[in-house]
Scaffold this motif. Structure first.
Motif, short mmCIF file in Angstrom:
data_model
loop_
_atom_site.label_atom_id
_atom_site.label_comp_id
_atom_site.label_asym_id
_atom_site.label_seq_id
_atom_site.Cartn_x
_atom_site.Cartn_y
_atom_site.Cartn_z
N ALA A 106 30.00 -14.42 -40.22
CA ALA A 106 29.32 -13.70 -39.34
C ALA A 106 29.09 -12.38 -40.00
O ALA A 106 27.80 -11.74 -40.12
CB ALA A 106 29.86 -13.70 -37.97
N ALA A 107 30.20 -11.72 -40.67
CA ALA A 107 30.18 -10.42 -41.15
C ALA A 107 28.92 -10.48 -42.42
O ALA A 107 28.16 -9.58 -42.61
CB ALA A 107 31.38 -9.92 -41.58
N LEU A 108 29.36 -11.49 -43.17
CA LEU A 108 28.28 -11.54 -44.36
C LEU A 108 26.82 -11.97 -43.98
O LEU A 108 26.00 -11.53 -44.54
CB LEU A 108 28.96 -12.74 -45.24
CG LEU A 108 30.37 -12.30 -45.90
CD1 LEU A 108 31.08 -13.66 -46.54
CD2 LEU A 108 30.33 -11.13 -46.75
N ALA A 109 26.78 -12.86 -42.86
CA ALA A 109 25.45 -12.94 -42.55
C ALA A 109 24.60 -11.72 -42.01
O ALA A 109 23.51 -11.51 -42.42
CB ALA A 109 25.41 -13.99 -41.21
N PHE A 110 25.25 -11.02 -41.28
CA PHE A 110 24.77 -9.68 -40.85
C PHE A 110 24.36 -8.80 -41.95
O PHE A 110 23.44 -7.99 -42.01
CB PHE A 110 25.61 -8.91 -39.90
CG PHE A 110 25.33 -9.51 -38.48
CD1 PHE A 110 24.31 -9.57 -37.53
CD2 PHE A 110 26.50 -10.30 -37.79
CE1 PHE A 110 24.03 -10.14 -36.54
CE2 PHE A 110 26.45 -10.77 -36.47
CZ PHE A 110 25.22 -10.70 -35.87
N LEU A 111 25.28 -8.89 -43.03
CA LEU A 111 25.21 -8.08 -44.33
C LEU A 111 23.90 -8.50 -44.97
O LEU A 111 22.98 -7.71 -45.38
CB LEU A 111 26.37 -7.84 -45.22
CG LEU A 111 26.11 -7.58 -46.50
CD1 LEU A 111 26.03 -5.89 -46.52
CD2 LEU A 111 27.50 -7.52 -47.25
N PHE A 112 23.84 -9.71 -45.11
CA PHE A 112 22.66 -10.48 -45.86
C PHE A 112 21.23 -10.17 -45.03
O PHE A 112 20.37 -9.68 -45.76
CB PHE A 112 22.92 -11.99 -45.80
CG PHE A 112 21.78 -12.81 -46.47
CD1 PHE A 112 21.60 -12.71 -47.84
CD2 PHE A 112 21.03 -13.22 -45.29
CE1 PHE A 112 20.46 -13.43 -48.23
CE2 PHE A 112 19.76 -14.17 -46.22
CZ PHE A 112 19.53 -14.28 -47.44
N SER A 113 21.51 -10.06 -43.65
CA SER A 113 20.02 -10.02 -43.15
C SER A 113 19.71 -8.20 -43.16
O SER A 113 18.46 -7.80 -43.20
CB SER A 113 20.51 -10.24 -41.45
OG SER A 113 19.22 -9.84 -40.45
N GLY A 114 20.77 -7.45 -43.24
CA GLY A 114 20.18 -6.05 -43.51
C GLY A 114 19.98 -5.86 -44.90
O GLY A 114 18.81 -5.11 -45.05
N LEU A 115 20.49 -6.44 -45.77
CA LEU A 115 20.11 -6.19 -47.28
C LEU A 115 18.63 -6.71 -47.39
O LEU A 115 17.89 -6.20 -48.23
CB LEU A 115 21.09 -6.62 -48.31
CG LEU A 115 22.21 -6.29 -48.40
CD1 LEU A 115 23.25 -6.93 -49.21
CD2 LEU A 115 22.42 -4.84 -48.91
#
Length: 250
Positions: free
Chosen positions: A46-55
């Motif tokens: 989930a943390a990586l998914a939100f990071l991916f979405s932001g990037l």
């Protein structure tokens, strides 16, 4: 409640490089802590998914995918990538069990390990770059959770292959509580079905089950059990498989 806090702290501390308040360590507590691995995987994904979405808002999706994969490596300390490389070197380097285990203990990386890392990292980055953003985010959550769930399946199905080792404590946990992992599995499969399709959820479950069975069969034949490296390789292969399944089901 205190036992849960200790187990969660040990699970998070083992699977990530996050600094947490110290707790008293014991092999028994660490063995019980593995039931939280899939849930910790959900949090990591989930943390990586939100990071991916932001990037992805500011950068091309391919760059966002590469940076997200790099962030995952940093967050986990390349724990599972190291296991994949070591297992590839061991199984590729010798058909003899003792020699394969010796190679896997060697801190140096060989040709098989390098190629395994290149291929898996390339597949993960490429698939995340191609998938629709929301689907890629779900793939991250599913990959990190189901990858760690498959580790538990290996521990349930095989004995520890070494007489001693860093993952030796896990042999005490092969019949521990599996209610939390099963709840994590159900939640991830429901998430996949709701955000992609029921077909994708079914194919994902079948693919992960098949990969687990294949790994169990090969490890039983080659080293008569599992090692910490085998668990890391199992997580990485599952994490690589899931976005491929998602892509195939589009």
């Amino acid at each position: 409640m205190n036992d849960v806090r200790v187990e969660l702290t040990l699970a998070i501390g083992f699977l990530t490089r996050l600094r947490l308040p110290p707790v008293e360590y014991s092999d028994a507590a660490m063995a019980r802590a593995i039931r939280w691995y899939p849930l910790v995987g959900v949090a990591i994904g989930a943390a990586l998914a939100f990071l991916f979405s932001g990037l992805n808002v500011f950068l091309p999706q391919a760059v966002a995918a590469l940076l997200t994969i790099a962030a995952g490596v940093l967050l986990t300390g390349a724990l599972h990538e190291d296991g994949l490389a070591d297992l590839a070197d061991g199984l590729g380097g010798s058909p003899d069990k003792d020699r394969a285990l010796e190679i896997m203990r060697d801190s140096r990386i060989g040709t098989y390990g390098v190629l395994a890392l290149i291929v898996t990292l390339a597949i993960k980055t490429t698939t995340l770059a191609i998938l629709p953003t929301t689907t890629a985010m779900v793939a991250l959550v599913a990959g990190h959770s189901l990858g760690r769930l498959t580790m538990l399946r290996l521990m349930d199905s095989l004995p520890y292959a070494r007489s001693t080792g860093a993952a030796g404590f896990m042999s005490d946990a092969t019949r521990s509580d599996r209610r939390i992992p099963l709840l994590s599995l159900a939640a991830v499969i429901i998430l996949i079905a709701m955000t992609t399709s029921i077909l994708t959820a079914i194919v994902t479950a079948l693919a992960v089950t098949g990969l687990g069975a294949l790994l169990i069969n090969r490890l039983k034949a080659r080293i008569q059990g599992y090692t910490g490296d085998a668990l890391g390789a199992c997580e990485q292969l599952t994490e690589t498989l899931i976005p491929l399944v998602f892509l195939a089901c589009l």
